[in-house]
Each structure stands twice: as C-alpha cells, then as structure tokens.
Design a protein around this motif. Sequence first.
Motif, mmCIF file in Angstrom:
data_model
loop_
_atom_site.group_PDB
_atom_site.id
_atom_site.type_symbol
_atom_site.label_atom_id
_atom_site.label_comp_id
_atom_site.label_asym_id
_atom_site.label_seq_id
_atom_site.Cartn_x
_atom_site.Cartn_y
_atom_site.Cartn_z
ATOM 1 N N TRP A 1 3.449 -12.928 -11.501
ATOM 2 C CA TRP A 1 4.120 -11.714 -10.806
ATOM 3 C C TRP A 1 3.537 -10.392 -11.647
ATOM 4 C CZ3 TRP A 1 7.513 -8.021 -12.923
ATOM 5 C CH2 TRP A 1 8.080 -6.946 -12.005
ATOM 6 N N LEU A 2 3.496 -10.453 -13.000
ATOM 7 C CA LEU A 2 2.647 -9.401 -13.534
ATOM 8 C C LEU A 2 1.154 -9.046 -13.269
ATOM 9 C CD1 LEU A 2 4.176 -9.660 -17.228
ATOM 10 C CD2 LEU A 2 4.705 -7.898 -15.528
ATOM 11 N N ALA A 3 0.734 -10.264 -12.819
ATOM 12 C CA ALA A 3 -0.760 -10.113 -12.365
ATOM 13 C C ALA A 3 -0.790 -9.207 -10.917
ATOM 14 C CB ALA A 3 -1.454 -11.473 -12.118
ATOM 15 N N ASP A 4 -0.012 -9.606 -10.372
ATOM 16 C CA ASP A 4 0.411 -8.657 -9.111
ATOM 17 C C ASP A 4 0.642 -7.243 -9.242
ATOM 18 O OD1 ASP A 4 -0.281 -11.004 -7.466
ATOM 19 O OD2 ASP A 4 1.601 -11.530 -7.208
ATOM 20 N N VAL A 5 1.564 -6.821 -10.088
ATOM 21 C CA VAL A 5 1.746 -5.536 -10.543
ATOM 22 C C VAL A 5 0.539 -4.946 -11.102
ATOM 23 C CG1 VAL A 5 3.311 -4.347 -12.066
ATOM 24 C CG2 VAL A 5 4.189 -6.138 -10.730
ATOM 25 N N GLU A 6 -0.231 -5.684 -11.705
ATOM 26 C CA GLU A 6 -1.258 -5.237 -12.453
ATOM 27 C C GLU A 6 -2.284 -4.529 -11.427
ATOM 28 O OE1 GLU A 6 -5.131 -7.292 -14.600
ATOM 29 O OE2 GLU A 6 -3.097 -7.756 -15.334
ATOM 30 N N THR A 7 -2.675 -5.209 -10.218
ATOM 31 C CA THR A 7 -3.953 -4.837 -9.450
ATOM 32 C C THR A 7 -3.025 -3.854 -8.574
ATOM 33 O OG1 THR A 7 -2.704 -6.749 -7.953
ATOM 34 C CG2 THR A 7 -4.584 -7.456 -9.254
ATOM 35 N N ARG A 8 -1.843 -3.713 -8.417
ATOM 36 C CA ARG A 8 -1.284 -2.398 -7.613
ATOM 37 C C ARG A 8 -1.477 -1.493 -8.383
ATOM 38 N NH1 ARG A 8 -0.654 -4.396 -2.340
ATOM 39 N NH2 ARG A 8 0.590 -6.197 -2.121
ATOM 40 N N LEU A 9 -0.846 -1.547 -9.424
ATOM 41 C CA LEU A 9 -1.071 -0.314 -10.353
ATOM 42 C C LEU A 9 -2.521 0.109 -10.687
ATOM 43 C CD1 LEU A 9 1.681 -0.626 -12.894
ATOM 44 C CD2 LEU A 9 1.912 0.473 -10.897
ATOM 45 N N GLY A 10 -3.480 -0.680 -10.852
ATOM 46 C CA GLY A 10 -4.781 -0.324 -10.902
ATOM 47 C C GLY A 10 -5.371 0.271 -9.961
ATOM 48 N N SER A 11 -4.979 -0.037 -8.630
ATOM 49 C CA SER A 11 -5.371 0.461 -7.420
ATOM 50 C C SER A 11 -4.914 1.736 -7.121
ATOM 51 C CB SER A 11 -5.012 -0.252 -6.073
ATOM 52 O OG SER A 11 -5.102 0.382 -4.814
ATOM 53 N N LEU A 12 -3.503 2.220 -7.452
ATOM 54 C CA LEU A 12 -2.925 3.361 -7.483
ATOM 55 C C LEU A 12 -3.685 4.331 -8.443
ATOM 56 C CD1 LEU A 12 0.990 2.706 -6.892
ATOM 57 C CD2 LEU A 12 -0.582 3.566 -5.232
ATOM 58 N N SER A 13 -3.902 3.869 -9.628
ATOM 59 C CA SER A 13 -4.483 4.719 -10.543
ATOM 60 C C SER A 13 -5.931 5.315 -10.023
ATOM 61 C CB SER A 13 -4.666 4.034 -11.988
ATOM 62 O OG SER A 13 -5.336 4.701 -12.812
ATOM 63 N N GLN A 14 -6.747 4.446 -9.404
ATOM 64 C CA GLN A 14 -8.064 4.793 -8.748
ATOM 65 C C GLN A 14 -7.851 5.778 -8.019
ATOM 66 O OE1 GLN A 14 -11.252 4.338 -9.960
ATOM 67 N NE2 GLN A 14 -10.482 3.286 -11.482
ATOM 68 N N ARG A 15 -6.967 5.661 -6.876
ATOM 69 C CA ARG A 15 -6.644 6.388 -5.699
ATOM 70 C C ARG A 15 -6.125 7.939 -6.166
ATOM 71 N NH1 ARG A 15 -2.541 3.240 -2.268
ATOM 72 N NH2 ARG A 15 -2.728 4.948 -0.925
ATOM 73 N N LEU A 16 -5.181 7.806 -7.359
ATOM 74 C CA LEU A 16 -4.872 9.127 -7.748
ATOM 75 C C LEU A 16 -6.003 9.871 -8.594
ATOM 76 C CD1 LEU A 16 -1.480 7.801 -9.360
ATOM 77 C CD2 LEU A 16 -1.682 9.197 -7.631
ATOM 78 N N SER A 17 -6.929 9.121 -9.229
ATOM 79 C CA SER A 17 -7.948 10.042 -9.998
ATOM 80 C C SER A 17 -8.752 10.337 -9.115
ATOM 81 C CB SER A 17 -8.371 8.861 -11.086
ATOM 82 O OG SER A 17 -7.495 8.479 -11.989
ATOM 83 N N ALA A 18 -8.864 9.930 -7.711
ATOM 84 C CA ALA A 18 -9.774 10.248 -6.898
ATOM 85 C C ALA A 18 -9.520 11.786 -6.288
ATOM 86 C CB ALA A 18 -10.016 9.384 -5.878
ATOM 87 N N SER A 19 -8.429 12.042 -6.675
ATOM 88 C CA SER A 19 -8.275 13.611 -6.078
ATOM 89 C C SER A 19 -8.824 14.687 -6.377
ATOM 90 C CB SER A 19 -6.693 13.769 -6.469
ATOM 91 O OG SER A 19 -6.794 14.088 -7.809
ATOM 92 N N VAL A 20 -9.650 14.647 -7.462
ATOM 93 C CA VAL A 20 -10.787 15.606 -7.785
ATOM 94 C C VAL A 20 -11.999 15.180 -7.441
ATOM 95 C CG1 VAL A 20 -9.413 16.493 -9.964
ATOM 96 C CG2 VAL A 20 -11.022 14.274 -10.152
ATOM 97 N N GLY A 21 -12.314 13.943 -6.822
ATOM 98 C CA GLY A 21 -13.583 13.478 -6.583
ATOM 99 C C GLY A 21 -14.733 13.559 -7.489
ATOM 100 N N LYS A 22 -15.305 12.404 -7.943
ATOM 101 C CA LYS A 22 -16.091 12.289 -8.957
ATOM 102 C C LYS A 22 -16.988 11.115 -8.636
ATOM 103 C CE LYS A 22 -14.608 15.366 -12.003
ATOM 104 N NZ LYS A 22 -15.295 16.397 -12.647
ATOM 105 N N PRO A 23 -18.358 11.411 -8.887
ATOM 106 C CA PRO A 23 -19.351 10.112 -8.748
ATOM 107 C C PRO A 23 -19.101 9.168 -9.759
ATOM 108 C CG PRO A 23 -20.578 12.399 -9.024
ATOM 109 C CD PRO A 23 -19.112 12.413 -9.372
ATOM 110 N N ARG A 24 -18.855 7.770 -9.110
ATOM 111 C CA ARG A 24 -18.553 6.616 -10.005
ATOM 112 C C ARG A 24 -19.601 5.443 -9.994
ATOM 113 N NH1 ARG A 24 -15.995 1.684 -9.106
ATOM 114 N NH2 ARG A 24 -15.759 2.059 -7.137
ATOM 115 N N LEU A 25 -19.893 5.074 -11.163
ATOM 116 C CA LEU A 25 -20.977 4.001 -11.232
ATOM 117 C C LEU A 25 -20.456 2.745 -10.567
ATOM 118 C CD1 LEU A 25 -22.399 4.471 -14.804
ATOM 119 C CD2 LEU A 25 -23.367 5.310 -12.755
ATOM 120 N N ASN A 26 -21.175 2.011 -9.760
ATOM 121 C CA ASN A 26 -20.613 0.836 -9.081
ATOM 122 C C ASN A 26 -20.450 -0.487 -10.168
ATOM 123 O OD1 ASN A 26 -20.097 -1.396 -7.611
ATOM 124 N ND2 ASN A 26 -21.506 -0.624 -6.045
ATOM 125 N N THR A 27 -19.316 -0.781 -10.604
ATOM 126 C CA THR A 27 -19.210 -1.928 -11.372
ATOM 127 C C THR A 27 -18.568 -3.169 -10.719
ATOM 128 O OG1 THR A 27 -16.880 -0.830 -11.949
ATOM 129 C CG2 THR A 27 -18.701 -0.192 -13.387
#
Length: 373
Positions: free
Chosen positions: A226-252
């Motif tokens: 269950w924590l693995a599911d929570v981890e992916t959810r929070l990771g996605s939200l973190s990226q979407r929140l950080s994208a509010s300012v818009g920055k070039p990101r290296l493709n990893t």
Amino acid sequence: MALDEIKERISTTMQKITGKLSGESGSKLQGCSFSGAFANSLSAIKGKVSGRGAAGILAVIVIFYSALGIYWSIPPKPFSVKENAELLAEANGGEVVTGYTTTAALYRLADTLLTKRGGYIRNDIMPPGVFLDNMPNWELGVLIQVRDMARALRKDMSRSQSQSREDADLAIAEPQFNFDSKSWILPSSEKEYRRGIEKLESYMNRLPRKDDPAQFYARADNLTRWLADVETRLGSLSQRLSASVGKPRLNTDLAGDAAAQQSTSADDVVDVKTPWNKIDDVFYESRGTAYALIHLLKAVEVDFADVLEKKNATVSLRQIIRELEATQDTVWSPVILNGSGFGILANHSLVMANYISRANAAIIDLRRLLEQG
C-alpha cells in the motif's frame, strides 16, 4: 310676444348651448391629451423601478450563491481515528479488532465525501456547485486515496496469501469507488459510492464476528504494498506542483537501465509546465490527498502497531504524518499565488510541493525499512 320673436330667442339659446358644449368638449380633449402624457411618464417610471427591482433580485441571488459556495468550500475538520472506530463499533454492537480502525477510517472518509457541507459537489450541474473549483478537486484527492486503500484491502490486507479467496463484500466495494466521479445521473456518482460504502461497512462489521468472519492481516508485506501506491501518488503530485513555475527538465525516463525502451521517442530536454488555469486544481487535489492520508496513516499506526514496533519504524510513520499535517494549514490568500521561484509573490504550489516531497521521501525510507528490517 310675437311668434317671430319667440323663434329668435329659441335660436339664440340653442346657439349658446351649442357653444358651451363645444367649449367643454375642447377642454375634455385637452384633458385627454394631458392624461396621455401623464400615463406615458408613469409607465417610464414603472419601467425604471421594475428594472432596478430585477437588478436588485439578481444581485441578491449572486450574493446568496457566492456565500453558499464559500460555505460549501470549507473542508471538513479532521477526526480522531481511534474515537471514530470506537463509536462505530459501539453503534454496530461489535468491538475494535485488528483492521477495524483502518477500515473505519476508510469508511468515514468515503462517507464524508457524500455528507459534508454541500454533499458531493464534483458532479454538480446546478449553481453554486457547478461554479466551484477548489472543493471538487479536494474531493478528487480524497477519492483517489479511498480507491487505493479499498484496492489494498481487497487484494492484500484481507487475504492471507496469493491463492486465498477475496472477500465478497470488498469485491463489490472496490469497483464501486472507481465509478466515474462526474456522473450526475443514470446512475449518479453518489449512488454508486453509497453502495461501495454499504459493502465496506458490511466487511467492517464482520471483522469481530465468529460466524461469517472477515479477515484483516496486519503484515509488513501488506503495508509495504500500500505504501508503494502512496509513494507513486505523492511523487506525481510533487512533480505537478513543481511544474507551476515551468522549468526545462532532463528526460530521465529510461535512467538506470541501459536496455530499457519506450514506445515513442522523447526529447532529451522536456519543458514541463502546469497550465495557469490548472494550478489551483493541483493544489487542492494535493490538500485532499494529504487530508485522507493523514487519517489512513494514523489508522495504520494503530492496526500495524506491532509490525512497526518490531521494525522500529513507528517514529518514521509519525514524521510522515507530521509533514502531511503541514499541508492543511490555512491559506490566507483569496487566490492561489503562483510567484516565480524567489520572486516578490509567494508560490503556494512550491510550498505544498515541499511538504509532499518530504513526506514522499520519508515513505520511501519507511518502505525500505519494512522490507529489510
């Protein structure tokens, strides 16, 4: 008196009467003209008054719906998972056993979506719900966590091993919560979610029973999944929140595996930016997600107490809860500000991303601790 004289007097009198009548008729005509002008003026005044009345009624309606929308947008207060479990167990004539607190917290969260101020708003087609934006996204954040925990209950926590049979109530409840969140009729989202809540309640009430029992297995591997599911959810939200300012990101996307492939090619540098009209949506979805996770993690601390203590991981779980609780602080600004980095204005999305990222990092560490011990 001669006949001719009498005829002359009668003629004179008739002329006088005719003249009088003519004069009166003229005055009446003038009176009618005056009355018409007065009537036109009165109609104009009435038109102005009725126009102002309609504008006043419209203003009252707008103010009423605005106030109601603000009231509906106030999120529900947090609740004690222990007290919630005890009250539900007492009401249903049962007792709090392993798994009851987590199931009761999930039940309360799902029920809150339908019974909070304004009820379930995300599928509204009438004012003020149709004009609201923040609360529907808050509901989505809570709903996603309800779906994830319902799935974890069905496929892991209620089963002893991979070959064991799934619980009949959870087999119905879990897909009900995955119904379209914006369906307003035939059937409505509320109707489908209510059925899922009823089946979840049935499973919860069967946990303490000896006859027709339900099971909840508080094992480290179940919690880890269950924590693995929570981890992916929070990771996605973190990226979407950080994208509010818009920055070039290296493709990893393929980093860490030289033989990895993907279906379509992508540039080495990718510009990631959340559209300006979606920034507050992501922010309030994150708040809803954090609200649900705070309660679920507190419930997990109760039901998985022995597992966490054995791994010496209780304090790690509490730190995750503390990071998420910071996301529920009051937003004093009337709008979600989107300042650029170290600019003059604040950026609420980046502040939220900070707490979400810290919680996500702590969950990664907790999951590794549970796996390795």
